[in-house]
Every structure is written in C-alpha cells, then in structure tokens.
Write an enzyme that holds these catalytic residues in place. Structure first.
Site, short mmCIF file in Angstrom:
data_model
loop_
_atom_site.label_atom_id
_atom_site.label_comp_id
_atom_site.label_asym_id
_atom_site.label_seq_id
_atom_site.Cartn_x
_atom_site.Cartn_y
_atom_site.Cartn_z
N LYS A 131 0.83 -1.22 0.00
CA LYS A 131 0.00 0.00 0.00
C LYS A 131 0.86 1.26 0.00
O LYS A 131 0.66 2.16 -0.80
CB LYS A 131 -0.90 0.02 1.24
CG LYS A 131 -1.55 1.37 1.50
CD LYS A 131 -2.43 1.38 2.71
CE LYS A 131 -1.77 1.69 4.03
NZ LYS A 131 -1.49 3.12 4.29
N ASN A 132 1.84 1.31 0.92
CA ASN A 132 2.59 2.56 1.08
C ASN A 132 3.64 2.78 0.00
O ASN A 132 4.30 3.82 -0.02
CB ASN A 132 3.20 2.63 2.49
CG ASN A 132 2.12 2.90 3.53
OD1 ASN A 132 0.99 3.24 3.18
ND2 ASN A 132 2.47 2.74 4.80
N ARG B 152 -4.70 10.89 4.26
CA ARG B 152 -3.61 11.88 4.33
C ARG B 152 -2.66 11.78 3.15
O ARG B 152 -2.10 12.78 2.70
CB ARG B 152 -2.78 11.64 5.59
CG ARG B 152 -3.39 12.07 6.86
CD ARG B 152 -2.42 11.81 7.97
NE ARG B 152 -1.17 12.52 7.73
CZ ARG B 152 -0.95 13.79 8.01
NH1 ARG B 152 -1.89 14.50 8.58
NH2 ARG B 152 0.21 14.35 7.75
N CYS C 213 -5.47 13.07 12.76
CA CYS C 213 -6.09 11.77 12.57
C CYS C 213 -5.94 10.99 13.86
O CYS C 213 -5.31 11.47 14.81
CB CYS C 213 -5.48 11.02 11.40
SG CYS C 213 -3.84 10.44 11.75
N ASP D 154 4.16 0.82 12.22
CA ASP D 154 2.98 0.16 11.63
C ASP D 154 2.85 -1.30 12.08
O ASP D 154 1.87 -1.96 11.72
CB ASP D 154 3.02 0.24 10.10
CG ASP D 154 2.82 1.66 9.60
OD1 ASP D 154 2.38 2.52 10.39
OD2 ASP D 154 3.11 1.93 8.42
N ILE E 264 7.27 7.17 17.20
CA ILE E 264 7.03 7.93 15.95
C ILE E 264 5.79 8.82 16.06
O ILE E 264 5.82 9.99 15.68
CB ILE E 264 6.89 6.98 14.73
CG1 ILE E 264 8.06 5.98 14.66
CG2 ILE E 264 6.75 7.77 13.43
CD1 ILE E 264 9.41 6.59 14.39
N ARG F 236 -8.67 -0.32 4.40
CA ARG F 236 -7.73 0.67 3.85
C ARG F 236 -6.40 0.03 3.51
O ARG F 236 -5.67 0.52 2.65
CB ARG F 236 -7.49 1.80 4.86
CG ARG F 236 -8.73 2.59 5.18
CD ARG F 236 -8.37 3.77 6.03
NE ARG F 236 -7.34 4.57 5.37
CZ ARG F 236 -6.75 5.62 5.91
NH1 ARG F 236 -7.09 6.00 7.12
NH2 ARG F 236 -5.82 6.28 5.25
N1 EPU Z 1 6.11 14.93 10.89
C1 EPU Z 1 6.25 16.27 11.16
N2 EPU Z 1 6.19 17.17 10.12
C2 EPU Z 1 5.97 16.76 8.84
C3 EPU Z 1 5.84 15.40 8.57
C4 EPU Z 1 5.91 14.49 9.61
O1 EPU Z 1 6.43 16.67 12.32
O2 EPU Z 1 5.93 17.63 7.96
C5 EPU Z 1 6.20 13.94 11.99
C6 EPU Z 1 4.93 13.12 12.17
O3 EPU Z 1 3.99 13.81 12.95
C7 EPU Z 1 5.48 11.87 12.82
C8 EPU Z 1 6.86 11.70 12.16
O4 EPU Z 1 7.18 12.97 11.61
O5 EPU Z 1 5.63 12.08 14.19
C9 EPU Z 1 6.94 10.67 11.06
O6 EPU Z 1 5.81 10.80 10.19
P1 EPU Z 1 5.94 10.54 8.63
O7 EPU Z 1 5.77 11.84 7.91
O8 EPU Z 1 7.14 9.74 8.32
O9 EPU Z 1 4.62 9.68 8.36
P2 EPU Z 1 3.79 9.72 7.03
O10 EPU Z 1 4.66 9.96 5.88
O11 EPU Z 1 2.60 10.61 7.21
C10 EPU Z 1 4.02 7.17 6.46
C11 EPU Z 1 3.10 6.01 6.27
C12 EPU Z 1 2.50 5.63 7.61
C13 EPU Z 1 3.63 5.26 8.57
C14 EPU Z 1 4.63 6.44 8.68
C15 EPU Z 1 5.85 6.10 9.53
C16 EPU Z 1 2.33 6.29 4.00
C17 EPU Z 1 1.22 6.62 3.08
N3 EPU Z 1 2.07 6.38 5.31
O12 EPU Z 1 3.22 8.23 6.99
O13 EPU Z 1 1.67 4.49 7.40
O14 EPU Z 1 3.12 4.98 9.84
O15 EPU Z 1 5.07 6.81 7.36
O16 EPU Z 1 6.53 5.03 8.98
O17 EPU Z 1 3.41 5.94 3.57
C18 EPU Z 1 -0.12 3.04 7.80
O18 EPU Z 1 0.16 2.46 6.73
O19 EPU Z 1 -0.95 2.57 8.64
C19 EPU Z 1 0.52 4.30 8.11
C20 EPU Z 1 0.05 5.14 9.02
#
Ligand code: EPU
Length: 421
Positions: free
Chosen positions: A22-23, A93, A117, A307, A329, A399
C-alpha cells in the site's frame, strides 16, 4: 455498518500470499502526475486507500483505473484541475502526495490540509519546507495549502528537521522536475522511498542515495512514462507472521520481503518462534508453544516499524512474561489498548509506553477498530481469544489489508464479515 465475527482459539497454519505494498502504491500513483505519458503499475493491491488515490487523480483530470486484476494505468495528459479537495484529502492523508508533482509540473497547486487523525496531529511543515527550499511560495488559506512558482522549481539543499516518509517522497518528486541539482539531507530511509526513487529513475529521473539519509537528485526538464511492479507489503507480511506467532501456529508467506523485515523477524525469533527464510519464502513455526514476551521500541527503518507496533502489542498480551512496548514515531498510537483490555488483556499505558503483563488466554468480546493498524491488532486479539469476538468499524481494515478474511480463512481462521444496522 460492516463488522467481523471471529471465533478464536485456532492456530493459523498454512501459506499466505502477500499483496503489493500500500505505502509504495500511493506515492507511485502520485508520481504518474509528473508526466503526460502513461504509467502502468502492476501488483497493485485493491484497497480503499488505492481507490481513494485513483479518485484524487481522476478529480484532477487524469485517467486512472485498474485495467486488470492488479494493474493500474494512469495517464495524466488531461489535467484540468489543480485543486485536491477537502472531501478526498480528509479521507486519506497520503492524498497530500499530489502536492510535489503537481507543483513541479504545472507551477501551481492547491491541496486541502489533511488535518489530524486518530494516531496523532501529523503536521505537514516539512513537506512545505522542502517545497519552499525549491523556490515555491506557500500560502495557507481557508484550510488549503496553495503553492506556486514562476517558472520551474530550482534545485537546492533540502534539510529536513524530521525524517518524514511522505515528506521525503513529496520532495523527491518535486526535485525530479526542478532546474538543477538537489540534495535531501535527513531523508527518510524506508524501503518505500527507495521504491519510489526506482520508479522515478525509470521515468527518466536521476536519483542517487535513496534508502540512505542523503539523496541526490539531478533535476530534469521532463519525465516519461514507464511500466513498473510494486514491492511486496512488508507490513502485511509482518502482520500475518505476528498473527501466526500469537495463535501458536505455523505460517509461510511469500513475496520476498525478508530483507525488509530484519528487526521484526528478530523480535519474532526472540518470542520463541522458529523463523526460516528460503528464497522468497519466510516460514514462522511456533511448534504450538506460547510466545515469550518481547520488548518493542518503534523506530524509523530499519528498526521495528510503528505500523507493526499494535500487532506486537497484541502478541505480548498472551505471551509469557511482562513486556514494554514504546511508540516513538506518533504521539497517540495506543487507541487499541482499551479495546484489547476488553478481551481480558492486562495493559497499563502512559501514552508513550505500554506495559503488558501477558495472560494465558483472552476471551471474546465486542471491540471497535480506531485506525488501520489498530484494526489488525484487534483481529489478532480476536483470533487468539476463546469464544466470539465482534470487531466494529472494519472499514479501517479495508484501507490496508487486501482480502484479509479470505487470507485468514485459508489458514484456518473462523472469521466472517456481516452487516448490522
Ligand atoms: N512529521 C512532522 N512534520 C511533517 C511530517 C511528519 O512533524 O511535515 C512527523 C509526524 O507527525 C510523525 C513523524 O514525523 O511524528 C513521522 O511521520 P511521517 O511523515 O514519516 O509519516 P507519514 O509519511 O505521514 C508514512 C506512512 C505511515 C507510517 C509512517 C511512519 C504512508 C502513506 N504512510 O506516513 O503508514 O506509519 O510513514 O513510517 O506511507 C499506515 O500504513 O498505517 C501508516 C500510518
């Protein structure tokens, strides 16, 4: 409202086929916006999040749909709308991944702020910081991010304060069409970043270092179409292996993702399971033994992924001993704790660390899913518990887990979906 009825207490035994990730699928589908030529993606899982991304691409004017069981073709030659609306972005998101490619190709984009979320506030400041470094002017107005630039984005140093997965992906896609070279420092190292970079390179980009924390990108004037196959879903694979360990079963998975699961496999071995890797296959065999408690601390790749935190927590609920599960995280990713307690688990949580006193067995109850990974942990709880467990709000599960009931039924679970109310 759809629910799952699980009659637990049966060890899972057999083979589970692993779907495409998915990701990895979501950024790759967004990357198709970087070119007017067709991008064909195979091994795409039929998940609600994938359909949401296809809806987003269609809303922008692209043609984007499944052309066979697991193949999607995206053709972004008729983009006539540069606004990703709240209605779609609020449901997922990852829709925010259209920001970088649309800005880079069309010099303008408006995307609804994704909002908070269930698992935390999840800001997007690093995505915006990256695009500003490439020269974009960003405005936040009426719940939308507007990004624009006169002419092309300009290659630059992008120094991330936090290693963010989708933030790095937005930066990579934008920098691929920028004028000049860019370097992303403190990039996320998750395998899905490497997978996206490989697809961008197939489209004509020149990216080096993806998978490490420093990525170099030589910007190109245009990119072209490509034909690509998605990597396996390491989180789905980990979830089934943990379910096998929790139910004292024996599970084999295919997909060839053992090198992406080093840390989770080490934890499963520590829990007492025999884990063997043979080519593309991973086998986990508990020999009918109760798992031992294992401490878990989530981390960025190659650590234990956030995850899989909820699923390991479910395993620890029935393990022998006391364990601590620490989430590093996201700030609010223990919504499954009160639900597991309804099954008889003994857990104390301070919001960051959960301390679990393993109990010999759980008992079925009515429980409610709150987010995607919490849902899979509750399913594991239901599979372990004696008697009947009803899991409410299973739309969260859809999802991210393709054909989950069929896959679990094939390895001996008693699990059915039904409609109520
Ligand atoms: N963060 C910030 N600022 C930003 C972006 C992120 O402070 O601009 C923080 C977040 O709040 C969090 C940390 O950085 O505390 C890491 O978040 P990240 O941005 O890496 O998460 P994401 O890109 O929104 C993806 C996956 C998630 C997975 C996380 C961590 C996708 C579509 N989603 O989310 O997957 O948990 O990386 O590995 O790739 C899931 O599949 O259930 C899922 C939530």
């Amino acid at each position: 409202m759809e629910k799952l009825r699980i009659r637990g207490g049966r060890p899972l035994r057999g083979h589970v086929p692993i779907s495409g990730a998915k990701n990895a699928s979501l950024p790759v589908l967004a990357a198709a916006l970087l070119t007017a030529e067709p991008v064909k993606v195979s091994n795409v899982p039929r998940l609600r999040d994938v359909h949401t991304m296809l809806d987003v691409l269609q809303a922008l004017g692209a043609s984007a749909s499944f052309c066979s069981e697991d193949e999607v073709i995206v053709k972004a030659d008729t983009i006539d709308n540069l606004k990703a609306p709240y209605d779609l972005v609020k449901t997922m998101r990852a829709s925010f991944l259209v920001l970088g490619p649309l800005l880079a190709r069309f010099q303008f984009v408006e995307v609804s702020l994704p909002g908070g979320c269930a698992i935390g506030t999840r800001p997007i400041d690093q995505h915006l910081k990256a695009l500003e470094a490439l020269g974009a002017t960003i405005e936040l107005k009426e719940g939308y991010v507007t990004a624009k630039i006169d002419g092309r984005l300009r290659g630059s140093l992008i120094d991330m304060d936090i290693a963010t997965v989708t933030g790095t992906q937005n930066a990579l896609m934008a920098a691929s069409l920028a004028e000049g070279d860019s370097t992303i420092v403190n990039a996320a190292r998750e395998p899905e970043i490497h997978a996206l970079a490989a697809v961008l390179n197939d489209m004509g980009a020149e990216i080096e270092g993806a998978g490490s924390d420093v990525i170099h990108i030589k910007g190109k004037e245009s990119l072209h179409g490509c034909d690509t196959r998605l990597m396996p879903d390491r989180i789905e694979a980990g979830t089934f292996l943990i379910a096998g360990a929790a139910t004292r079963g024996c599970i084999t998975i295919n997909g060839g993702c053992h090198d992406l699961l080093d840390a989770p496999l080490a934890k499963l071995r520590q829990s007492g399971a025999e884990v063997t890797v043979d080519g593309d296959y991973i086998q986990l065999d508990t020999r009918g033994k109760r798992p031992r408690a294992v401490d878990i601390r989530t981390a960025t790749y190659p650590g234990v992924p956030t995850d899989l935190q909820a699923q390991f927590l479910a395993l620890n609920c029935v393990a022998d001993g006391t364990s601590r599960v620490t989430e590093t995280i996201f700030e609010n990713r223990f919504m499954h704790v009160p639900e597991l307690s309804r099954l008889g688990a003994s857990i104390e949580s301070d919001g960051t660390t959960a301390t679990i006193q393993g109990v010999p067995s759980l008992r079925g109850a009515n429980i409610m899913a709150t987010d995607l990974r919490a849902s899979s942990c509750l399913v594991i709880g239901g599979l372990v518990a004696s008697g009947e467990t009803i899991v409410d709000r299973v739309y969260h599960l859809d999802r991210g887990y393709e054909h989950i009931e069929a896959k679990l039924t094939a390895v001996g679970a008693d699990i059915h979906r039904f409609n109520e109310g």
